[in-house]
Motif scaffolding. Structure first.
Motif, PDB file in Angstrom:
ATOM      1  N   SER A  48       0.831  -1.220   0.000  1.00  0.00           N
ATOM      2  CA  SER A  48       0.000   0.000   0.000  1.00  0.00           C
ATOM      3  C   SER A  48       0.857   1.259   0.000  1.00  0.00           C
ATOM      4  CB  SER A  48      -0.936   0.013   1.211  1.00  0.00           C
ATOM      5  OG  SER A  48      -0.194   0.005   2.428  1.00  0.00           O
ATOM      6  N   GLY A  49       2.075   1.161   0.547  1.00  0.00           N
ATOM      7  CA  GLY A  49       2.992   2.298   0.510  1.00  0.00           C
ATOM      8  C   GLY A  49       2.597   3.463   1.384  1.00  0.00           C
ATOM      9  N   ASN A  50       1.707   3.250   2.369  1.00  0.00           N
ATOM     10  CA  ASN A  50       1.256   4.362   3.201  1.00  0.00           C
ATOM     11  C   ASN A  50       1.936   4.389   4.569  1.00  0.00           C
ATOM     12  OD1 ASN A  50       0.066   2.156   4.341  1.00  0.00           O
ATOM     13  ND2 ASN A  50      -2.054   2.852   4.100  1.00  0.00           N
ATOM     14  N   MET A  51       3.095   3.723   4.662  1.00  0.00           N
ATOM     15  CA  MET A  51       3.846   3.768   5.909  1.00  0.00           C
ATOM     16  C   MET A  51       5.293   4.098   5.575  1.00  0.00           C
ATOM     17  SD  MET A  51       3.336   1.158   9.148  1.00  0.00           S
ATOM     18  CE  MET A  51       1.559   1.334   9.229  1.00  0.00           C
ATOM     19  N   LEU A  52       6.219   3.694   6.402  1.00  0.00           N
ATOM     20  CA  LEU A  52       7.619   4.060   6.214  1.00  0.00           C
ATOM     21  C   LEU A  52       8.227   3.393   4.984  1.00  0.00           C
ATOM     22  CD1 LEU A  52       8.791   3.741   9.912  1.00  0.00           C
ATOM     23  CD2 LEU A  52       8.465   5.877   8.645  1.00  0.00           C
ATOM     24  N   GLU A  53       9.134   4.134   4.335  1.00  0.00           N
ATOM     25  CA  GLU A  53       9.867   3.570   3.201  1.00  0.00           C
ATOM     26  C   GLU A  53      10.748   2.430   3.697  1.00  0.00           C
ATOM     27  OE1 GLU A  53      12.980   5.001  -0.304  1.00  0.00           O
ATOM     28  OE2 GLU A  53      12.000   6.488   0.979  1.00  0.00           O
ATOM     29  N   GLY A  54      10.682   1.313   3.003  1.00  0.00           N
ATOM     30  CA  GLY A  54      11.456   0.149   3.402  1.00  0.00           C
ATOM     31  C   GLY A  54      10.646  -0.867   4.186  1.00  0.00           C
ATOM     32  N   MET A  55       9.421  -0.494   4.540  1.00  0.00           N
ATOM     33  CA  MET A  55       8.565  -1.384   5.324  1.00  0.00           C
ATOM     34  C   MET A  55       8.234  -2.667   4.564  1.00  0.00           C
ATOM     35  SD  MET A  55       6.795  -1.954   8.085  1.00  0.00           S
ATOM     36  CE  MET A  55       6.522  -0.370   8.886  1.00  0.00           C
ATOM     37  N   ASP A  56       7.845  -2.516   3.281  1.00  0.00           N
ATOM     38  CA  ASP A  56       7.445  -3.691   2.505  1.00  0.00           C
ATOM     39  C   ASP A  56       8.543  -4.745   2.466  1.00  0.00           C
ATOM     40  OD1 ASP A  56       5.039  -2.523   2.030  1.00  0.00           O
ATOM     41  OD2 ASP A  56       5.501  -1.881  -0.022  1.00  0.00           O
ATOM     42  N   GLU A  57       9.758  -4.303   2.200  1.00  0.00           N
ATOM     43  CA  GLU A  57      10.866  -5.239   2.109  1.00  0.00           C
ATOM     44  C   GLU A  57      11.145  -5.902   3.456  1.00  0.00           C
ATOM     45  OE1 GLU A  57      10.829  -2.184   1.081  1.00  0.00           O
ATOM     46  OE2 GLU A  57      11.210  -2.198  -1.075  1.00  0.00           O
ATOM     47  N   ALA A  58      10.957  -5.131   4.536  1.00  0.00           N
ATOM     48  CA  ALA A  58      11.276  -5.654   5.859  1.00  0.00           C
ATOM     49  C   ALA A  58      10.302  -6.739   6.314  1.00  0.00           C
ATOM     50  CB  ALA A  58      11.297  -4.515   6.881  1.00  0.00           C
ATOM     51  N   VAL A  59       9.007  -6.565   6.069  1.00  0.00           N
ATOM     52  CA  VAL A  59       8.011  -7.515   6.595  1.00  0.00           C
ATOM     53  C   VAL A  59       7.721  -8.668   5.645  1.00  0.00           C
ATOM     54  CG1 VAL A  59       6.918  -5.756   8.047  1.00  0.00           C
ATOM     55  CG2 VAL A  59       6.063  -6.135   5.720  1.00  0.00           C
ATOM     56  N   THR A  60       8.023  -8.488   4.348  1.00  0.00           N
ATOM     57  CA  THR A  60       7.775  -9.582   3.406  1.00  0.00           C
ATOM     58  C   THR A  60       8.594 -10.816   3.791  1.00  0.00           C
ATOM     59  OG1 THR A  60       7.287  -8.070   1.580  1.00  0.00           O
ATOM     60  CG2 THR A  60       7.913 -10.317   0.992  1.00  0.00           C
ATOM     61  N   GLY A  61       7.929 -11.949   3.921  1.00  0.00           N
ATOM     62  CA  GLY A  61       8.592 -13.195   4.289  1.00  0.00           C
ATOM     63  C   GLY A  61       8.565 -13.492   5.771  1.00  0.00           C
ATOM     64  N   LEU A  62       8.113 -12.509   6.607  1.00  0.00           N
ATOM     65  CA  LEU A  62       8.048 -12.738   8.046  1.00  0.00           C
ATOM     66  C   LEU A  62       6.738 -13.429   8.413  1.00  0.00           C
ATOM     67  CD1 LEU A  62       9.403  -9.397   9.593  1.00  0.00           C
ATOM     68  CD2 LEU A  62      10.673 -11.483   9.043  1.00  0.00           C
ATOM     69  N   SER A  63       6.802 -14.298   9.394  1.00  0.00           N
ATOM     70  CA  SER A  63       5.602 -14.934   9.937  1.00  0.00           C
ATOM     71  C   SER A  63       5.290 -14.317  11.292  1.00  0.00           C
ATOM     72  CB  SER A  63       5.824 -16.448  10.084  1.00  0.00           C
ATOM     73  OG  SER A  63       6.070 -17.043   8.828  1.00  0.00           O
ATOM     74  N   ALA A  64       4.110 -14.645  11.834  1.00  0.00           N
ATOM     75  CA  ALA A  64       3.722 -14.124  13.139  1.00  0.00           C
ATOM     76  C   ALA A  64       4.772 -14.480  14.185  1.00  0.00           C
ATOM     77  CB  ALA A  64       2.355 -14.674  13.532  1.00  0.00           C
ATOM     78  N   GLY A  65       5.154 -13.472  15.002  1.00  0.00           N
ATOM     79  CA  GLY A  65       6.156 -13.679  16.049  1.00  0.00           C
ATOM     80  C   GLY A  65       7.568 -13.352  15.621  1.00  0.00           C
ATOM     81  N   GLU A  66       7.787 -13.100  14.336  1.00  0.00           N
ATOM     82  CA  GLU A  66       9.131 -12.769  13.845  1.00  0.00           C
ATOM     83  C   GLU A  66       9.299 -11.256  13.728  1.00  0.00           C
ATOM     84  OE1 GLU A  66      10.107 -16.793  11.236  1.00  0.00           O
ATOM     85  OE2 GLU A  66       9.387 -14.986  10.191  1.00  0.00           O
TER      86      GLU A  66
END
Length: 443
Positions: A195-213
């Protein structure tokens, strides 16, 4: 009063204004009354001091100076109107002659002034300007996307035990640190990847993470007292959710629209998509038509006015630190000069076409603009009124209508050579119906 105009250059004039004493006299009389209220002389009530005694005590020169100062702006405005000039800057005034200080009624007020003025331009034949826009056709993908968007509005989020991916919804906690010191934190935020409505770099950081990571990334803070600073952000993923869409069938059509079947809904979405393509072509054609107009019309640009606007841009209280570069200044100058030319040309078209602005049109524009600033229309209208900016907004609406008029006269084709009908873009449905009524009444 007499005035004469001398053109210094295409955007600057020198005015010589002569005001006979008879015309200045009411101001002189008023000056005597004002000064009589300001001084106290034994034997005379306040405001009843004779003019001759005022001449003796404060000097007739002071009286004349007061009268001139009070009347100068009025004479300046009158001279501008008489010579059909519109000022763009503050005038530089030089008083060259004053009425006689010895003899009542002799002499006159003469002053000269230099001021930047709106240039007058000659319009070419703008009816029939030819432009070509990109061909637009409604594809099956357009309809499917519209249908998926509609289904998404009725979708439900379901928590999944899977890594976050594109379009996933995540519930996250954030902690931001600047130079090792925590400066901000937030918990339980909901965010859709992409969505791009938060901090730059957010998408790359959370992609691939599961709950608790969790993950850590570097970014630039966009708001708050540390806005613009580099920060280290830790993001913790608490949950990963996927949106489940309802099945596209007749039941959904009845739920999401006024249609009974999915086939009817698809047909309407196709119609909406076609209208959207026309709007895209209309926006493109409008810009191309304006570009053609600017090419065809020579508009002198007042350098001092542009320079002042550029300085205002770079000295604004909310201007970003470090953005005053030579390259950026050149870009701002180009944009400012282009905006000035657009305004002059479209105002000339509006005059030629006798374009007016209805109150309903102004209200519609205020509502639209208020939405862009995230304000309530009434609050925005009050702010504009208090700042005296309603006339400016009316001018903007008038210019938009003038450009629409030029576009109405234009010949528009697409990249395949086919004629493009922009009637629905130039004239909204209500205006088309009104035009048809007027035509019928004329018959």
């Amino acid at each position: 009063m007499k005035s004469a105009v001398e053109n210094v250059n295409p955007t600057r004039v020198k005015l010589t204004v002569e005001v006979p004493y008879e015309e200045l006299k009411p101001r002189v009389d008023e000056a005597y009354k004002t000064i009589a209220q300001q001084i106290q002389i034994p034997g005379f009530r306040k405001g009843k001091v004779p003019a001759k005694l005022i001449d003796q005590r404060v000097g007739r020169g002071h009286v004349i100076e007061t009268a001139v100062n009070e009347g100068l702006n009025e004479y300046y405005q009158k001279a501008m109107v008489e010579n059909e000039l519109t000022p763009l800057s503050r005038p530089e005034v030089d008083i060259t002659e004053l009425p006689s200080l010895e003899k009542e009624g002799e002499g006159q007020l003469v002053f000269t002034l230099e001021v930047d003025v709106r240039p007058k331009v000659e319009l070419p034949d703008y009816k029939g300007i030819e432009v070509s826009v990109e061909a637009k056709e409604v594809a099956d993908e357009d309809i499917e996307k519209a249908l998926d968007d509609l289904r998404g509005r009725f979708g439900t989020l379901k928590e999944v035990e899977a890594p976050a991916a594109a379009d996933s919804f995540v519930t996250i906690d954030l902690t931001a640190s600047v130079e090792g010191e925590e400066v901000d934190s937030a918990q339980g935020l909901s965010y859709q990847i992409g969505s791009g409505n938060m901090l730059e770099g957010m998408d790359e950081a959370v992609t691939g993470l599961s709950a608790g990571e969790d993950a850590t990334f570097e970014t630039t803070l966009a708001g708050g007292e540390h806005a613009g600073k580099s920060a280290t952000v830790k993001v913790v993923v608490n949950a990963v959710k996927q949106r489940e869409l309802p099945e596209a069938n007749d039941d959904f059509a009845q739920l999401a629209s006024e249609f009974d079947t999915i086939a009817e809904l698809r047909e309407n979405l196709a119609k909406d998509a076609a209208e959207g393509k026309v709007v895209e072509q209309g926006v493109e054609a409008r810009e191309l038509v304006l570009d053609k107009l600017v090419e065809l019309v020579e508009v002198p640009v007042p350098a001092s006015v542009i320079d002042e606007q550029i300085e205002q841009h770079f000295n604004a209280p909310n201007s970003e630190e470090g953005h005053d570069t030579e390259e950026h200044r050149a870009e701002v100058r180009e944009n400012t000069e282009r905006a000035f030319k657009n305004e002059i040309i479209l105002d000339a078209v509006a005059d030629a076409e006798e374009v007016g602005v209805e109150q309903s049109e102004l209200i519609d524009y205020i509502v639209q603009t208020a939405g862009q600033y995230g304000m309530e229309p009434n609050q925005f209208a009050q702010m504009l009124d208090g700042a005296g900016q309603v006339p400016m907004l009316m001018g903007e609406v008038r210019r938009r209508k003038a450009l629409a008029k030029v576009l109405e006269f234009a010949t528009v084709t697409d990249s395949n050579g086919a004629a493009v009908d922009l009637t629905s873009f130039v004239k909204p449905a209500g205006e088309e119906e009104a035009a048809e009524v007027e035509t019928e009444e004329a018959k």
